[in-house]
Design an enzyme around this catalytic site. Structure first.
Site, PDB file in Angstrom:
ATOM      1  CB  CYS A   1      -7.532  61.962  40.605  1.00 28.43           C
ATOM      2  SG  CYS A   1      -7.220  63.541  39.532  1.00 28.43           S
TER       3      CYS A   1
ATOM      4  CB  CYS B   1     -11.265  61.480  33.087  1.00 32.38           C
ATOM      5  SG  CYS B   1     -12.044  62.207  34.472  1.00 32.38           S
TER       6      CYS B   1
END
Length: 268
Positions: A74, A187
């Site tokens: 992440c 992302c």
């Protein structure tokens, strides 16, 4: 030598794209996938709360599963929480950051876009990467407030509108004498939509996925595969305790994970 255990952690299902690459590189390893989807998306969470939250979850996960290495799949958690995790725990951590350096090095037109969450493209860490590794490129930062959720929906088998995806990626495509030729996927959720991105793009570009680089770093730290591939499904833990739909469970199994289970972890 026994096969290493690797914990892959994300706020949702985006980390599956990283998990997939690591599993290809170390098919002999044992894996645990953990998603703090009770607090998804992380980009909207105050930094102090996120540091405390992830630190607490990680303590529980490490105690329960005893991994040899942890991958933070992440961008938000990597840039904000990794220093505290490395200070607190002795085992190695591998983070995920926007692949700006290789993207700029590969670009021929020198027009590069960074497609991330709104929080990632606004963060000083991202701007520092651009200053240090921009390679003379003209970078366009594109923050999407919708793509991560669209990726979650797509993986669960829910219909996702092409027009919605097209609208989110459109600002990445700049034409100013030359054309954007490289887009950084900043992302880990976004590679889940790569087929849609390629189909809906106004012209072909190189999409840079950070997952292969993360997998290479894991191999650098723990070495190459030394045994046979594990065929058992790895456990997938979700802090929300949601009941997995048939479509979502099938998608997880496609990645080599057991149907989602609730984690005995605190939820917000």
């Amino acid at each position: 030598m026994s096969a290493p255990k690797i914990l892959v952690f994300d706020s949702g299902v985006g980390g599956l794209t990283v998990f997939r690459e690591i599993a290809r590189a170390r098919p002999d390893a044992r894996f645990v996938y953990a998603a703090d989807d009770a607090l998804f998306p992380y980009g909207k969470i105050p930094e102090a709360l996120l540091v405390e939250r992830v630190g607490g979850l990680m303590a529980d996960l490490i105690a329960a599963h005893r991994p040899d290495l942890v991958v933070i799949a992440c961008n938000t958690a990597s840039t904000l929480v990794l220093p505290a995790l490395r200070a607190r725990f002795a085992l190695p951590f591998v983070g995920t950051v926007p692949a700006i350096k290789p993207a700029c090095a590969a670009s021929q037109s020198k027009l590069v876009s960074v497609l991330g969450t709104e929080a990632t493209v606004a963060r000083e860490y991202t701007h520092a990467l651009i200053r240090n590794f921009g390679e003379g490129c003209d970078l366009t930062l594109v923050g999407s407030g919708r793509l991560a959720a669209l990726a979650e929906a797509s993986l669960a088998g829910e219909p996702v509108d092409d027009a919605a995806i097209r609208a989110e990626i459109a600002p990445c495509f700049v034409e100013d004498g030359a054309r954007t030729d490289t887009v950084v996927l900043a992302c880990t959720h976004y590679p889940l939509l790569i087929e849609s991105f390629e189909r809906l793009a106004p012209w072909p570009v190189r999409w840079i996925d950070p997952a292969p680089a993360v997998a290479r770093r894991v191999v650098e730290l723990i070495g190459p595969a030394t045994g046979e591939k594990h065929h058992d499904l790895a456990p997938a833990i979700f802090t929300s305790g949601k009941v997995a739909t048939a479509g979502f469970s099938a998608a997880l199994q496609g990645f080599g994970l057991a149907p989602a289970s609730a984690a005995p972890l605190p939820a917000v």
